[in-house]
Design a protein around this motif. Structure first.
Motif, short mmCIF file in Angstrom:
data_model
loop_
_atom_site.label_atom_id
_atom_site.label_comp_id
_atom_site.label_asym_id
_atom_site.label_seq_id
_atom_site.Cartn_x
_atom_site.Cartn_y
_atom_site.Cartn_z
N LEU A 1 15.71 73.85 -6.89
CA LEU A 1 15.75 75.31 -7.05
C LEU A 1 17.11 75.88 -6.69
N ARG A 2 17.86 75.18 -5.85
CA ARG A 2 19.20 75.67 -5.50
C ARG A 2 20.20 75.43 -6.61
N ALA B 1 7.77 76.70 -9.84
CA ALA B 1 8.55 76.95 -8.63
C ALA B 1 9.70 77.90 -8.90
N ARG B 2 10.35 77.74 -10.05
CA ARG B 2 11.46 78.64 -10.38
C ARG B 2 10.99 80.06 -10.67
N ALA B 3 9.71 80.19 -11.00
CA ALA B 3 9.14 81.52 -11.20
C ALA B 3 8.76 82.19 -9.89
N GLY B 4 8.98 81.48 -8.77
CA GLY B 4 8.74 82.07 -7.47
C GLY B 4 7.42 81.74 -6.83
N ARG B 5 6.66 80.80 -7.42
CA ARG B 5 5.37 80.44 -6.83
C ARG B 5 5.59 79.64 -5.53
N PRO B 6 4.76 79.86 -4.51
CA PRO B 6 4.83 79.01 -3.30
C PRO B 6 4.51 77.56 -3.66
N SER C 1 12.99 71.82 -3.27
CA SER C 1 13.85 72.91 -2.79
C SER C 1 15.29 72.73 -3.26
N THR D 1 0.92 76.56 -4.05
CA THR D 1 0.34 77.04 -5.31
C THR D 1 0.82 76.20 -6.47
#
Length: 221
Positions: free
Chosen positions: A220-221, A183-188, A217, A191
């Motif tokens: 990630l913030r 998730a931190r790598a930007g994957r939806p 979420s 996915t």
């Protein structure tokens, strides 16, 4: 400020940090490891966690530590990980006070921790290295017992000693680590749930909240 690097000891990471002024509370996710930590002259063990720990040290507080992976920490500390789960234990409750005082007063705490751990190093259990590797890769942990010539009960017992909990819990925790990294790598998120091995995105959401205490979420913030 936080930095980490590979220790001279196998499966061990050294790290240090300084708490900045105005820092926000930090959420530390479970990772299947235990840490030997020097903090502002105090030395303690952070046992393996089953859920996230939240804290905010005083501004300017310094940490220096070793993080023991692959179940190597209990051999160094002299106690099974199952006795340290979700606990923070002063090191002088486990080691002689003189040895702990030498670490507490050292000019280079990481070097002092590494030297002390090296003297007590018991090596890595091949089965536990295999178990951690399978769990981290999302492979069936049950197959580890067969490959290592262990019964399921033997694997459970050795996992409790090495990691503080059984193979299924270790698998959940390392799957969470894998999901957060994706998730931190930007994957939806859809996915992430598929690639990390969750049944669906709802399963991912339930597991993240159960182990981290907040939605993905928020992490990630």
């Amino acid at each position: 400020m936080y930095e980490e690097w590979t220790s001279a000891l196998p499966y061990v990471v050294a790290w240090r940090s300084v708490t900045p002024l105005g820092g926000a509370p930090k959420r530390i996710l479970p990772d299947g490891c235990l840490d030997l930590i020097w903090q502002d002259g105090a030395v303690f063990v952070a046992g393996p966690d089953t859920t996230a720990q939240v804290g905010l040290p005083s501004p300017g507080s310094r940490h220096a530590a070793l993080r023991f992976g692959a179940g190597t920490g209990p051999g160094v500390l002299g106690v099974p990980a199952s006795e340290l789960v979700d606990r923070r234990v002063p090191l002088d409750a486990l080691w002689p006070a003189a040895d702990v005082r030498a670490i507490a007063e050292a000019d280079d705490p990481v070097a002092a921790l590494t030297e002390a751990a090296s003297r007590r190093w018991q090596g890595a259990d091949r089965a536990m290295v295999a178990l951690a590797g399978a769990a981290r890769a999302g492979l069936p942990v049950g197959s580890v017992a067969e490959r290592c010539g262990l019964s399921s009960r033997q694997l459970q017992r050795r996992s409790n000693t090495a990691f503080g909990y059984g193979p299924k819990t270790l698998h959940r925790i390392l799957r969470l680590q894998r999901a957060v990294a994706l998730a931190r790598a930007g994957r939806p998120f859809a996915t992430v749930s598929a690639d990390a091995g969750y049944a669906d995105q709802a399963h991912l959401a339930r597991e993240v909240r159960a182990l981290a205490g907040v939605p993905l979420s928020a992490l990630l913030r």
